[in-house]
Scaffold this active site. Structure first.
Site, PDB file in Angstrom:
ATOM      1  N   ASP A 128       2.204   5.040   3.607  1.00  8.54           N
ATOM      2  CA  ASP A 128       2.739   4.143   4.629  1.00  8.54           C
ATOM      3  C   ASP A 128       3.386   4.964   5.731  1.00  8.54           C
ATOM      4  O   ASP A 128       3.239   6.197   5.776  1.00  8.54           O
ATOM      5  CB  ASP A 128       3.731   3.168   3.999  1.00  8.54           C
ATOM      6  CG  ASP A 128       3.665   1.797   4.631  1.00  8.54           C
ATOM      7  OD1 ASP A 128       4.076   1.676   5.803  1.00  8.54           O
ATOM      8  OD2 ASP A 128       3.186   0.853   3.969  1.00  8.54           O
TER       9      ASP A 128
ATOM     10  N   HIS B 151       8.950  -0.467   7.020  1.00 10.06           N
ATOM     11  CA  HIS B 151       7.719  -1.021   6.466  1.00 10.06           C
ATOM     12  C   HIS B 151       7.369  -0.420   5.116  1.00 10.06           C
ATOM     13  O   HIS B 151       7.160  -1.128   4.123  1.00 10.06           O
ATOM     14  CB  HIS B 151       6.581  -0.806   7.462  1.00 10.06           C
ATOM     15  CG  HIS B 151       5.306  -1.494   7.095  1.00 10.06           C
ATOM     16  ND1 HIS B 151       4.350  -0.923   6.284  1.00 10.06           N
ATOM     17  CD2 HIS B 151       4.827  -2.712   7.446  1.00 10.06           C
ATOM     18  CE1 HIS B 151       3.327  -1.761   6.146  1.00 10.06           C
ATOM     19  NE2 HIS B 151       3.588  -2.853   6.847  1.00 10.06           N
TER      20      HIS B 151
ATOM     21  N   SER C 217       0.485  -6.951   4.320  1.00  9.39           N
ATOM     22  CA  SER C 217       1.147  -5.720   3.879  1.00  9.39           C
ATOM     23  C   SER C 217       2.043  -5.962   2.675  1.00  9.39           C
ATOM     24  O   SER C 217       2.257  -5.060   1.866  1.00  9.39           O
ATOM     25  CB  SER C 217       2.000  -5.134   5.010  1.00  9.39           C
ATOM     26  OG  SER C 217       1.209  -4.453   5.930  1.00  9.39           O
TER      27      SER C 217
END
Length: 892
Positions: free
Chosen positions: A175, A215, A379
Site C-alpha cells: 500500500d 490508507h 480498498s
C-alpha cells in the site's frame, strides 16, 4: 481505495441509505437469538397427537391434521419431531414447525396456546458460543449504529471460535504506507519495507496529509489488527502477522508501485498479498509475476475498483487474483463498487445501512476516536478477504491458492436477491467467515456426540459426527451395540444389553487419518437415575426479575433440589429449592452457577453448570468515566433516528465520554428550532431517542441515593433540537437539585456542568435508571450538530438519608500499590471515629473479601492479601456511617 468524496455527498449518501433501509430489511436475519420462522409446539402429556413421523423425523404435512388450520393460514414449510426418545413422553410430543413468514410467529404461538391440547408453543432459540473481543472500540456504538457491522455481517465471532489464526501466517499489505507504531499493529508487523527508498520502514513520511497517508494503515487493521488486546479494533485475521510494504513515493500518497511491492513481499515470506489499489492498465509481466507467486502457494487478493463500472481493472482482473467487490451492511453492492464477470467474491466495504459511513479501522491521523476512523471503498473489502484467507491458512498451511478460492466462493452467502441488476457480476456472494473456516480440510480431528448417553435396553440412539477437518470417510466401532460397526457419518445404534460401553471413531481425509475412543461413553441400564436437563425462560435476566427454571430431565424424577452461586438469590411465587420448576430472583448482578439435583426411584443425579446465567444490574456505589471505551454497567440503546456512542468528543476529563446525537436528516421532527416543547421532544419524537439504561439498581442497603454527572450540550439550527432528561423506572422523570427536568443547550460553547439528582425516594429498594436524549440532527450537521455529552456518571449511596443533595460526606480512601499481585493496603481517612466495613468484589459483583474494622479519627491502614485472586479488575468498598467510598484496583 478510500473514497474521498466531499462531506456534502457523504451526507446525501447517508440520508439515501436511511430512506432505503425499510425496503432492505427482508434480506437480513430477523432475530439474532431465534431461528428464522421456527417454533416448537409441545402437546400435553395426556394427549396423543397421532401424527406419523418418518425415520428421518420429518412429518408429511398432509398427515399433520392437527395443524391443518395453521398450515393453511401461515404457509408452514415443514414439520419435524426433532427429539425422538421412546422412553420420554414429553419429547415425543414436541414438534418443530417452520413458517415461510417469520413475522407471523408471535400470532401463531398465541393461537396454538389457545388450543386445549397444547401445553406451550415457543420460538426456537439460536445459540452462539459467546466469544467477543475486549478491544475498546469493538462495541463503540450500540443501538441502531453498529460500527462493527462489517465483522458481524461475515460472522467473524463464530469463525474465531473455530480458529483465531496463527502468527506463522503472513499477510503482506502492499500500500502507500503502514504506520508501524500504531498500537493496534506494531506487535503484529514481522517485516516492513519501503520499496521506493529501499529502507526497512513502512511508515508514512513526516509531511503531507495524515489522512491520505492512512490508507495502508487502515487496510492493515481491517486485515489483522491486534485483537482481544483491550484497545482499539478487532481484525478478522486475529492472530495472523503483517508484512508491511510501503509502495508509494513520499510526494504522492495515492500512487502505488504495486508490482515492486508484490515482488518484495513474495521474496520475504508472504502467504497472502493484499492489494487495495488498481487501474485500467494491463501488464503481461505483472500477470507472470502473479502466476509465479501462485505456483509457489501465494494467494493474491485485490480490490475490484471504485468507479461503479464493469471495465477491466488491474490487478483485480489478472488470472489467479481474487477480485473483491464491496457491499453494504444489507448485502447490496456498494454504490461505488466496480462489477464484472471477473469479480470472485464480495465483502463489506461500503456503509452500514443503519449508520456508520464505512468500516472502522486504524489510521495514521488522530481523530475524535484516537488513531481510528471509518473509510469506505473496495480498498476496505480487499483486506477483509485477505484477513479471512489468513485464517484459512492458519487451519491448513498446505492449502493451494485454488483451494482457497474455491472455499471462499462455495461458502459465500448468495446475495443475488439483494442485487438483481448485478447477478454474475459481483462474484459468488458475500464472504462468510464462519462457513469458510468450517470448510477447510486438514488432518481430521475426530469427535462425536449423542443427545443422551444414558439409555435403557432396546433403545436406538443416533450418533452425530462432530469431527473437524472435513473427513471423507468414517469407521465406527460400537462395543455392545447393534450394528457393531458402521461406515456412515451419523449412524443409528441399538443397545440391547445392560452395561457401560466404549465407542471408537476413525476418520480420514486426504491429509491424514485420526482415531478417538471414548471409554464408558454409553451407559445402558434398566434402572436409570435421572438424566438431567433444564432450560430457563429468561436468559437475559436483571436483578429482581423472576427467572423460571424448567426441568426437562429424563426418567421421571420425583424430587428436585436447586441451588445457585453466588448466594444472592431467593425463590419466589411459592416455589422453593425443591420445586420441579422454581422461580428465582437474583439480588445482585453477576454470572451465576447452577447446581441441579434430581431423584427418581433408581437414584439421584446431580450436576453443576458453571457460569451459566448472566444477570444484569448494578450495585452501589457506581462510577464510570467510560475510559475503557465501553459502558461497563449501562446498556446503550438508540432508536431509528438516534445514536449513542462512547468517544473522545464527549470527554470532560480523560479520553472518553458518553455521546448522544441524532443520525437523521431534517424530516420527521415535531417542533421547530426555537419552539419544540418538552412534551413534543419526549412524546412525539420517540424515533429520535437514545438511552443509557441500567435495568435495576440495588439500593437496599442505603438511606440515601444520589446521581451526579457532567453534562454538556450543543445545537445546530436551534436550541430546542437537543434534549436530555433522567428517568427512574422508565416513566418517572427526575429533576436535578435545582428543579430542572429538561436540559437544553444555550450556546455551542456551553461548558460541562455537574448535575446532581436526589434519588432519595428509591433508597432502600430497587429501581431502574435511564439517561435519555432526543436530538434532531447528527453530529457536525450545520456546525455543531445536536449533541449531548455526558461524562463521569456516579450513583452513590449514603447510610444517612437527607432531603436534598448537598455535599455527601464521604470519607477518603486510597489503595496501593495499584496494580498489585501480592498485598494491597487500603488507606482510610476520617474526621471522626467510626466502625467501617472493608470489602473487595469482582467487577461482576462477586464478594471476594470482607472485614469489619474500627477506624479512629485520622488515618487507618488495612493490609489485605490478594495473592489468591485471579487477574482482573476489582472494586474496593469502604462503608462507614457517612456512606461508601470506592476505588478500582487491578490484580496482575
Amino acid at each position: 481505495m478510500r473514497n474521498f468524496t466531499s462531506k456534502v455527498i457523504k451526507i446525501l449518501f447517508f440520508a439515501i441509505a436511511l430512506v432505503l433501509l425499510s425496503s432492505q430489511t427482508q434480506a437480513q436475519k430477523y432475530e439474532k437469538y431465534y431461528e428464522d420462522g421456527k417454533l416448537y409446539v409441545k402437546f400435553k402429556d395426556s394427549y396423543n397427537p397421532e401424527i406419523a413421523v418418518a425415520a428421518d423425523k420429518s412429518v408429511t404435512l398432509s398427515d399433520a391434521t392437527y395443524f391443518t388450520s395453521i398450515i393453511a393460514k401461515c404457509n408452514v414449510k415443514s414439520i419435524v419431531r426433532p427429539f425422538d426418545y421412546k422412553n420420554d413422553p414429553k419429547l415425543i410430543r414436541t414438534f418443530e414447525l417452520k413458517l415461510e413468514d417469520h413475522s407471523k410467529l408471535e400470532n401463531v404461538i398465541a393461537e396454538l396456546e389457545k388450543m386445549p391440547e397444547i401445553e406451550y408453543a415457543e420460538k426456537v432459540p439460536m445459540q452462539y458460543i459467546d466469544y467477543q473481543p475486549n478491544d475498546s472500540l469493538y462495541n463503540l456504538v450500540t443501538g441502531l449504529n453498529n460500527w462493527n457491522w462489517h465483522l458481524d455481517v461475515i460472522h467473524a465471532e463464530e469463525a474465531w471460535d473455530i480458529t483465531q489464526g496463527s502468527p506463522t501466517v503472513n499477510v503482506a499489505i502492499v500500500d502507500n504506507a503502514i504506520w508501524s507504531q500504531h498500537p493496534d499493529l506494531h506487535d503484529k508487523i514481522v517485516l516492513q519495507r519501503d520499496v521506493i527508498y529501499n529502507t526497512n520502514s513502512s511508515d508514512p513520511p513526516g509531511t503531507g496529509d495524515p489522512s491520505a497517508w492512512s490508507h495502508g494503515t487502515h487496510c492493515a487493521g481491517l486485515a489483522t489488527a491486534i485483537t482481544d488486546n483491550g484497545i482499539g479494533i478487532a481484525g478478522i485475521g486475529y492472530s495472523t502477522s503483517i508484512i508491511a510494504v510501503k509502495a508509494a513515493n513520499n510526494s504522492e500518497p495515492n500512487g502505488i508501485y504495486g508490482q515492486t511491492g508484490m515482488s518484495w513481499a513474495m521474496n520475504n515470506g508472504a502467504d497472502v498479498i493484499s492489494m487495495s489499489y488498481g487501474g485500467p492498465g494491463y501488464s503481461q509481466t505483472v500477470q507472470n509475476l502473479v502466476n509465479s507467486g501462485t505456483n509457489n502457494g501465494i494467494v493474491f487478493v485485490a480490490a475490484a475498483g471504485n468507479d461503479n463500472n464493469s471495465l477491466a481493472h488491474y490487478p483485480s482482473n489478472y488470472d489467479n487474483v481474487i477480485s473483491v467487490a464491496a457491499t453494504n451492511e444489507n448485502d447490496a453492492k456498494a454504490s461505488f463498487s466496480n462489477y464484472n464477470e471477473t469479480v470472485d467474491v464480495s465483502a463489506p466495504g461500503g456503509s452500514g445501512s443503519s449508520g456508520p459511513d464505512g468500516l472502522l479501522s486504524s489510521t495514521y491521523d488522530n481523530t475524535s476516536m484516537g488513531y481510528y476512523d471509518a473509510f469506505y471503498g473496495t480498498s476496505m473489502a480487499c483486506p477483509m478477504v485477505s484477513g479471512l484467507v489468513s485464517l484459512l491458512f492458519s487451519l491448513n498451511p498446505e492449502l493451494s491458492p485454488a483451494q482457497i478460492e474455491t472455499i471462499l466462493e462455495t461458502t459465500a452467502d448468495n446475495i443475488d436477491a439483494q442485487n438483481p441488476d448485478y447477478i454474475g457480476m459481483i462474484g459468488s456472494g458475500r464472504i462468510n467467515a464462519y462457513q469458510a473456516v468450517l470448510a477447510v480440510p486438514y488432518e481430521p480431528q475426530p469427535d462425536f456426540m449423542v443427545e443422551v448417553p444414558l439409555i435403557m435396553p432396546g433403545t436406538a440412539i443416533n450418533f452425530q459426527d462432530m469431527s473437524l477437518g472435513i473427513p471423507t470417510s468414517w469407521s465406527w466401532t460400537f462395543e455392545g451395540g447393534t450394528p457393531a460397526t458402521s461406515n456412515s457419518q451419523n449412524p443409528s445404534v441399538t443397545y440391547n444389553t445392560e452395561g457401560t460401553f466404549d465407542v471408537t471413531l476413525e476418520v480420514s481425509n486426504e491429509f491424514g487419518t485420526m482415531t478417538i475412543t471414548k471409554e464408558g461413553f454409553i451407559v445402558v441400564t434398566a434402572t436409570p437415575s435421572p438424566y438431567l436437563s433444564f432450560t430457563v425462560n429468561n436468559d437475559n435476566a436483571c436483578i429482581m426479575e423472576s427467572v423460571g427454571f424448567i426441568d426437562q430431565s429424563l426418567y421421571l424424577p420425583t424430587a428436585w433440589n436447586w441451588s445457585f452461586e453466588p448466594d444472592s438469590y431467593e425463590f419466589v411465587s411459592g416455589t422453593s429449592a425443591n420445586s420441579q420448576n422454581p422461580l428465582v430472583q437474583f439480588t445482585e448482578p453477576g454470572v451465576y452457577t447452577v447446581i441441579f439435583e434430581a431423584t427418581n426411584a433408581n437414584g439421584t443425579s446431580s450436576t453443576t453448570y458453571s457460569d451459566y446465567l448472566p444477570v444484569a444490574g448494578m450495585l452501589l456505589p457506581y462510577e464510570d468515566g467510560f475510559e475503557s471505551g465501553i459502558a461497563e454497567n449501562l446498556e446503550l440503546m438508540a432508536n431509528e433516528k438516534a445514536a449513542i456512542m462512547i468517544d473522545s468528543r464527549a470527554a470532560n476529563t480523560g479520553a472518553f465520554g458518553l455521546h448522544f446525537t441524532g443520525v437523521s436528516n431534517l424530516q420527521g421532527w415535531t417542533g421547530g428550532p426555537a419552539n419544540t416543547t418538552p412534551e413534543q421532544a419526549w412524546e412525539n419524537n420517540v424515533l429520535f431517542h437514545s438511552t443509557a439504561n441500567v435495568c435495576n439498581v440495588n439500593a437496599t442497603d442505603f438511606a440515601g441515593v444520589y446521581l451526579t454527572l457532567d453534562l454538556r450540550q450543543t445545537y445546530s439550527l436551534g436550541t430546542t433540537l437537543s434534549w436530555f432528561r433522567v428517568l427512574v423506572n422508565e416513566t418517572e422523570q427526575i429533576p436535578d437539585v435545582d428543579g430542572n427536568l429538561n436540559f437544553n443547550p444555550t450556546t455551542n460553547s456551553d461548558p460541562f456542568v455537574e448535575r446532581k439528582f436526589n434519588l432519595q425516594p428509591w433508597a432502600g429498594g430497587y429501581f431502574s435508571l435511564q439517561l435519555q436524549a432526543s436530538c434532531r440532527l447528527f453530529d457536525n450537521f450545520f456546525a455543531e450538530g445536536d449533541n449531548v455529552f455526558v461524562d463521569n456518571v456516579k450513583i452513590l449511596g449514603s447510610l444517612v438519608g437527607v432531603d436534598e443533595l448537598t455535599e455527601v460526606p464521604f470519607d477518603i480512601v486510597s489503595v496501593y500499590p495499584n496494580p498489585a499481585n501480592e498485598m494491597v493496603t487500603i488507606k482510610f481517612t476520617t474526621n471522626t471515629s467510626s466502625d467501617i466495613m472493608v470489602s473487595i468484589s469482582s467487577i461482576s459483583g462477586q464478594l471476594v473479601y470482607q472485614a469489619n474494622k474500627t477506624a479512629g479519627e485520622g488515618t487507618t491502614f488495612v493490609p489485605v492479601s490478594v495473592s489468591n485472586l485471579a487477574k482482573g479488575v476489582y472494586v474496593v468498598n469502604v462503608k462507614s456511617v457517612n456512606g461508601i467510598a470506592t476505588q478500582k484496583i487491578v490484580i496482575e
